[in-house]
Design an enzyme around this catalytic site. Structure first.
Site, mmCIF file in Angstrom:
data_model
loop_
_atom_site.group_PDB
_atom_site.id
_atom_site.type_symbol
_atom_site.label_atom_id
_atom_site.label_comp_id
_atom_site.label_asym_id
_atom_site.label_seq_id
_atom_site.Cartn_x
_atom_site.Cartn_y
_atom_site.Cartn_z
ATOM 1 N N ARG A 158 0.836 -1.204 0.000
ATOM 2 C CA ARG A 158 0.000 0.000 0.000
ATOM 3 C C ARG A 158 0.865 1.247 0.000
ATOM 4 O O ARG A 158 2.038 1.217 0.405
ATOM 5 C CB ARG A 158 -0.934 0.038 1.216
ATOM 6 C CG ARG A 158 -0.235 0.179 2.581
ATOM 7 C CD ARG A 158 -0.189 1.610 3.084
ATOM 8 N NE ARG A 158 0.616 1.763 4.301
ATOM 9 C CZ ARG A 158 1.887 2.114 4.289
ATOM 10 N NH1 ARG A 158 2.528 2.296 3.157
ATOM 11 N NH2 ARG A 158 2.554 2.270 5.430
ATOM 12 N N HIS A 178 0.508 8.229 11.128
ATOM 13 C CA HIS A 178 0.573 8.215 12.592
ATOM 14 C C HIS A 178 -0.744 8.665 13.213
ATOM 15 O O HIS A 178 -0.762 9.318 14.258
ATOM 16 C CB HIS A 178 1.774 9.035 13.088
ATOM 17 C CG HIS A 178 3.068 8.347 12.772
ATOM 18 N ND1 HIS A 178 3.591 7.353 13.568
ATOM 19 C CD2 HIS A 178 3.901 8.464 11.718
ATOM 20 C CE1 HIS A 178 4.713 6.900 13.026
ATOM 21 N NE2 HIS A 178 4.922 7.558 11.894
ATOM 22 N N GLY A 182 11.212 -3.085 2.806
ATOM 23 C CA GLY A 182 11.808 -2.086 3.711
ATOM 24 C C GLY A 182 11.735 -0.684 3.149
ATOM 25 O O GLY A 182 12.517 0.184 3.514
ATOM 26 N N SER A 198 5.531 -4.059 2.830
ATOM 27 C CA SER A 198 5.859 -5.412 2.382
ATOM 28 C C SER A 198 5.538 -6.420 3.485
ATOM 29 O O SER A 198 5.104 -7.547 3.191
ATOM 30 C CB SER A 198 7.336 -5.499 1.994
ATOM 31 O OG SER A 198 8.153 -4.962 3.010
ATOM 32 N N ASP A 203 -2.098 -0.659 7.405
ATOM 33 C CA ASP A 203 -1.430 -1.390 6.323
ATOM 34 C C ASP A 203 -2.154 -2.697 6.010
ATOM 35 O O ASP A 203 -2.404 -3.029 4.846
ATOM 36 C CB ASP A 203 0.026 -1.705 6.701
ATOM 37 C CG ASP A 203 0.792 -0.459 7.102
ATOM 38 O OD1 ASP A 203 0.292 0.652 6.855
ATOM 39 O OD2 ASP A 203 1.886 -0.606 7.672
HETATM 40 C C1 GLA Z 1 3.459 2.062 9.667
HETATM 41 C C2 GLA Z 1 2.467 1.276 10.522
HETATM 42 C C3 GLA Z 1 1.043 1.802 10.324
HETATM 43 C C4 GLA Z 1 0.982 3.321 10.494
HETATM 44 C C5 GLA Z 1 2.089 4.003 9.676
HETATM 45 C C6 GLA Z 1 2.144 5.484 9.937
HETATM 46 O O1 GLA Z 1 3.219 1.809 8.309
HETATM 47 O O2 GLA Z 1 2.499 -0.087 10.195
HETATM 48 O O3 GLA Z 1 0.164 1.165 11.218
HETATM 49 O O4 GLA Z 1 1.049 3.679 11.855
HETATM 50 O O5 GLA Z 1 3.353 3.443 9.939
HETATM 51 O O6 GLA Z 1 0.997 6.093 9.466
#
Ligand code: GLA
Length: 346
Positions: free
Chosen positions: A10, A17, A103, A108, A149
């Site tokens: 994605r 955050h 990464g 991923s 995600d």
């Molecule tokens: C990572 C975490 C998500 C989200 C983002 C920041 O991708 O896995 O849950 O907190 O950081 O938006």
């Protein structure tokens, strides 16, 4: 005959955050995916085309976080998270391959978890599969991630971004307007494991102890927070939730000027108030902002490195601009459907 479980990565257009305090996010699943090609087996056995080593474990798995090679922890984490909910995972033997850069901030690990959940035979609604996979990430790593995600990987909708309320888990697909491309530019490789991500989660929890849930707080409320750093973290989260709403409305109205403005504001908030950007990412945002046809650019995902996301006219010279600045692997991504399982006809 083998089955194939597929799950996309994605990119988040806005709303970073905010998920772990039940806020708003606006990601899309992308046309880069992880596939597991497998047949049923009494154990779990997996080789990878992208990583070294051979993962093998028996079910039920006792501890996911110490498994070697370490990429297998995401798979083992899913088995452990399913067992916690009394969803007996079915063993499989197979091969994993991915076109999601590893990464790079394109989830991923979530794609691997969701593909593994399907291979384990999970039967649940999309939000529950995502919750199991989020728990898997907690069991496998030290990253107390939110649900964005994994939910984007299960619930993606072709040609649409997803406005997700991470409290109610309501999802509203919003069409990406014609003529607009989404680009991802890797700036620096990183992993959130070992980063300050858990510290940010703790700082948001500290803010909530003072002023209540950030998802329903207003900006005036954040001014009452005594500690300067915690106040800045809360200001980011509360203002980011407002930006997600404004961005969703502007995208639906095809108002690309506003969409872009909100992306830059979001980047500055992450950089100044949340301190998850890096000098290289700030410089890259400035660089791409100068390219004709670019509407907006910002860092995306957990931060401390990773990728930029750019919204630009289809014919904007992003790849050429990227080359001249050393960001040569810019990729145009398209919004994709969520995870799926192909089983052979019997
Ligand atoms: C990572 C975490 C998500 C989200 C983002 C920041 O991708 O896995 O849950 O907190 O950081 O938006």
């Amino acid at each position: 005959m083998s089955s194939v479980a597929r799950a996309p990565g994605r990119v988040n257009l806005i709303g970073d955050h905010t998920d772990y305090t039940g806020g708003l996010v606006l990601p899309m699943a992308i046309d880069r995916e992880t596939t597991i090609t497998f047949t049923a087996s009494p154990h779990v056995e997996l080789t990878s085309r992208d990583f070294d080593g051979h993962v093998r474990f028996d079910l039920p798995i006792a501890s996911a976080s110490t498994l070697q090679p370490s990429w297998g922890r995401y798979v083992a984490g899913v088995a452990a998270a399913m067992s916690e909910r009394s969803m007996a995972p079915i063993g499989f033997s197979g091969t994993v391959a991915t076109t999601v850069p590893i990464g790079g901030g394109l989830s991923s690990s979530a794609a691997l978890e969701v593909a593994a959940a399907l291979a384990f035979g999970i039967e649940a609604d999309l939000a529950t599969i995502a919750a199991v996979c989020r728990r898997a990430e907690h069991l496998a790593t030290s990253v107390p991630c939110g649900i964005m995600d994994q939910l984007t990987s299960t619930a993606g909708v072709k040609d649409h971004a997803l406005l997700i309320d991470c409290h109610s888990l309501d999802i509203t697909p919003i069409r990406i307007p014609d003529g607009v491309s989404v680009w991802v530019v890797p700036v620096s490789a990183r992993t959130l494991d070992g980063s300050e991500y858990p510290m940010r989660v703790a700082q948001c929890a500290a803010a909530e102890r003072e002023i209540g849930p950030l998802r329903s707080a207003d900006l005036a409320g954040t001014n009452n927070i005594v500690d300067r750093v915690i106040r800045a973290r809360a200001r980011h989260v509360v203002s980011e939730n407002l930006r997600v709403r404004a961005f969703a409305a502007a995208l639906a109205a095809n108002d690309l000027h506003d969409v872009g403005k909100i992306m830059y504001e979001g980047h500055h908030s992450l950089s100044r108030d949340f301190e998850t950007s890096t000098p290289a990412m700030d410089a890259a945002v400035e660089h791409f902002a100068r390219i004709p046809g670019v509407h907006g650019a910002r860092m995306t995902g957990g931060g401390f490195g990773g990728c930029l996301v750019i919204l630009a006219d289809d014919d904007a010279p992003i790849a050429a601009g990227a080359d001249s600045d050393g960001h040569s692997d810019a990729m145009r991504v398209r919004a994709a459907d969520g995870a799926s399982l192909d089983t052979p006809l019997s």
